[in-house]
Scaffold this motif. Sequence first.
Motif, PDB file in Angstrom:
ATOM      1  N   ILE A   1       0.868  -1.175   0.000  1.00  0.00           N
ATOM      2  CA  ILE A   1       0.000   0.000   0.000  1.00  0.00           C
ATOM      3  C   ILE A   1       0.904   1.223   0.000  1.00  0.00           C
ATOM      4  CG2 ILE A   1      -1.674   1.337   1.346  1.00  0.00           C
ATOM      5  CD1 ILE A   1      -2.733  -1.385   2.395  1.00  0.00           C
ATOM      6  N   VAL A   2       0.722   2.062  -1.011  1.00  0.00           N
ATOM      7  CA  VAL A   2       1.453   3.326  -1.054  1.00  0.00           C
ATOM      8  C   VAL A   2       0.530   4.355  -0.427  1.00  0.00           C
ATOM      9  CG1 VAL A   2       2.488   5.066  -2.551  1.00  0.00           C
ATOM     10  CG2 VAL A   2       2.702   2.642  -3.123  1.00  0.00           C
ATOM     11  N   ALA A   3       0.782   4.653   0.848  1.00  0.00           N
ATOM     12  CA  ALA A   3      -0.107   5.551   1.585  1.00  0.00           C
ATOM     13  C   ALA A   3       0.509   6.935   1.595  1.00  0.00           C
ATOM     14  CB  ALA A   3      -0.293   5.026   2.999  1.00  0.00           C
ATOM     15  N   TYR A   4       0.328   7.644   0.478  1.00  0.00           N
ATOM     16  CA  TYR A   4       1.021   8.922   0.334  1.00  0.00           C
ATOM     17  C   TYR A   4       0.341  10.015   1.143  1.00  0.00           C
ATOM     18  CZ  TYR A   4       4.773  11.343  -2.084  1.00  0.00           C
ATOM     19  OH  TYR A   4       5.944  12.000  -2.374  1.00  0.00           O
ATOM     20  N   SER A   5      -0.978   9.959   1.226  1.00  0.00           N
ATOM     21  CA  SER A   5      -1.702  10.964   2.015  1.00  0.00           C
ATOM     22  C   SER A   5      -2.055  10.355   3.368  1.00  0.00           C
ATOM     23  CB  SER A   5      -2.989  11.373   1.300  1.00  0.00           C
ATOM     24  OG  SER A   5      -3.921  10.297   1.344  1.00  0.00           O
TER      25      SER A   5
ATOM     26  N   VAL B   1      -5.198   8.089   3.371  1.00  0.00           N
ATOM     27  CA  VAL B   1      -4.988   6.703   2.934  1.00  0.00           C
ATOM     28  C   VAL B   1      -4.321   5.890   4.049  1.00  0.00           C
ATOM     29  CG1 VAL B   1      -3.801   5.225   1.251  1.00  0.00           C
ATOM     30  CG2 VAL B   1      -4.941   7.301   0.495  1.00  0.00           C
TER      31      VAL B   1
END
Lengths: 410, 410
Positions: free
Chosen positions: A301-305, A308
């Motif tokens: 999971i790319v949780a950039y914010s 997210v």
Amino acid sequence: MITEIITIGTEIILGDIQNDNARYIAEKLTELGYDIHYISTVGDNRKRMYSLLKTAMNRADIVLVTGGLGPTDDDLTREVISEVTGRKLVFHPDISILLKNYFQHRNIQFTENNLKQAYLPEGAVILENELGTAPAFILETEKCTFIAMPGVPREMREIFDNKVKAYLMKKNTAIIRSRVLNFFSIGESILETKIKDILERQKNPTFALLAGTGEVKIRITAKGTSEEEVSALINEAERKIRERAGEYIYGYSDEGLAAVVGRLLSEKKKTIALAESCTGGLVGHRITAVPGSSDYLAGGIVAYSNQVKIDLLQVKEETLLKHGAVSKETAREMAENVRRIMNTDLGLSVTGIAGPGGGTKEKPVGTVYIALSSNSGTDVHKLSLTGNREWNKWMSSQYALYFVFKHLKN
Amino acid sequence: MITEIITIGTEIILGDIQNDNARYIAEKLTELGYDIHYISTVGDNRKRMYSLLKTAMNRADIVLVTGGLGPTDDDLTREVISEVTGRKLVFHPDISILLKNYFQHRNIQFTENNLKQAYLPEGAVILENELGTAPAFILETEKCTFIAMPGVPREMREIFDNKVKAYLMKKNTAIIRSRVLNFFSIGESILETKIKDILERQKNPTFALLAGTGEVKIRITAKGTSEEEVSALINEAERKIRERAGEYIYGYSDEGLAAVVGRLLSEKKKTIALAESCTGGLVGHRITAVPGSSDYLAGGIVAYSNQVKIDLLQVKEETLLKHGAVSKETAREMAENVRRIMNTDLGLSVTGIAGPGGGTKEKPVGTVYIALSSNSGTDVHKLSLTGNREWNKWMSSQYALYFVFKHLKN
């Protein structure tokens, strides 16, 4: 033996492409114990090619040339080597048949032009090109030996690795071999200090300290009269180095951290899930660059914010409010949660400030937390990187992979 | 004017590192309209450095040298340039003061060695090194002009971009400028065919077709007596090319697809979420390589296993059973669902077979589906790539970014 490398090609001299052929050949020659005195590049210009090859012929024992073997008017390597050596060009009917077959097989039209690729200097030993049309060759003369290879990198590499290397290994009267050890998490000067006496005492093998992209390598080069003797020398040198700094060695040669980690995950039948913030997907990209990674990587999971992080990684809102996205607490939750969510043996997280913006006094650019969650608990590491955005992303991925490596090794 | 580039450094000649300095300088010289006749590399060996610089001095007007300006015994560039030109080394007290300050400021000990960096050939014009200790210099002599720059790439680039470039622009009596147009989704030969008459007819500007990594660029170079005249020629040439192939142009020069897409997302205040399978995080990595990407990227899901596609991306099990992970149906669901889950304007998905394994007769290696979901619907594209794993991943990310670009442009 003195060697020289000449890379011919207008696209190199204009700076349009990187000259990886020169680097590749130089690296392999060095591993085989050959000295390289000059590396030169010239465009597809007959006069300058002649000048360069003639100079090289008079000062080197072996001249390796890439490029200029194609079928166009700009391809002049055969002609110029013929001119500087005085060996006239001879037609090879068998090559012309191979060429015709190559084109027929691919439904490409064979033109008169392509025939020039069947003319080679008299006495040349042909090295078949399995990946393209231009045959390579080795031409031994009184002054020097020319080795002419195609300019297309994958064609050149195939011919070098499978044909030229064996020739060079035989030609060197001594047996010279190298082994490269890859180190991580130790700086060049500290490593040098740890093995200073080993470096200084030895004449054979010799050691070279190489700085990589955020890692250090040591090339051990040994010389002897047999393969067994040389291997024994290298093994002993490696053993001594491992005594001093073995904990920092993760692999050999061109095998990067992702490949080593992949191999260990495979061997131990472990699976892993990723939770990335500042690296943005780089760790996943590196892991999936290795064939077979679907055996051990569930996903990421790319949780950039922050939203997210909350919605998909179930990071607690109060954790983000109290400690921030870049904190050991958030890194811990990201790693533990992704492991649970994707039901894997390991959960790896990276959260940090890659820069150039986003830094504060308490958390400057380069502050990165990496957490690794397993059934024995969660370890969190803090980095204080000092590079630009690209470097900080890269080093974060390096350390992340390295911590997985260390965990699997213990 | 004829130029020559000499990159000095043992780490280059041994093949330990890529010679990016040579490529960078050659690219910039070409854009400025200078001819480069030879690019050479030599190690930190005085005899061979002397031989090379002397030869260069006699055949080029400007010789650009990198490396060998450090404080160690291996750093010989100042000495050798002094020797070939006959200009004796002169001590510069002001430089020695700058050096002392540099070291003090960083709490590093200043040694006698470092003083040698304050000795420069008589008549040298000093170019300050803002990022390191070694001052660069320009030395004009009767035979040629030497421009000596540090070997450390970021130091060299800073000096070249901010000091050397201006010098070279003034020195060239003609005004020569270039503009590079970046094309995507069109092959080199087809593009050449579309603009064949433009290429053939023109003498000024001239055009060069450059193949990039899965993209094509055209460099327009124009010559004139004023900046306005040259700009006008380039603008007209660009206009003509856009008439023929404008739909394939996405940007200029070094600005890659990720930066262009980022700029458009920012301008249009749109957000995006990613669902990656075979690219493994590469699209996210490329997007987050651009500073400010947190303005428009919410995050991504790397759904490498089918379970993660089901659990996190809510892809229907029956879709996977009926059509497979690599299908337009799965790509569509991945894009639409990630958009909804992360509540963004756009949802982008990539699912495919990067290879070398995993291919079948119906879906060979290189089969990739890309879907882009927005409030106006979902577009799905199919690719049939033919490279290796690395290439297929790269090209998938290229096409994915390109489809976002096209969507935002329309």
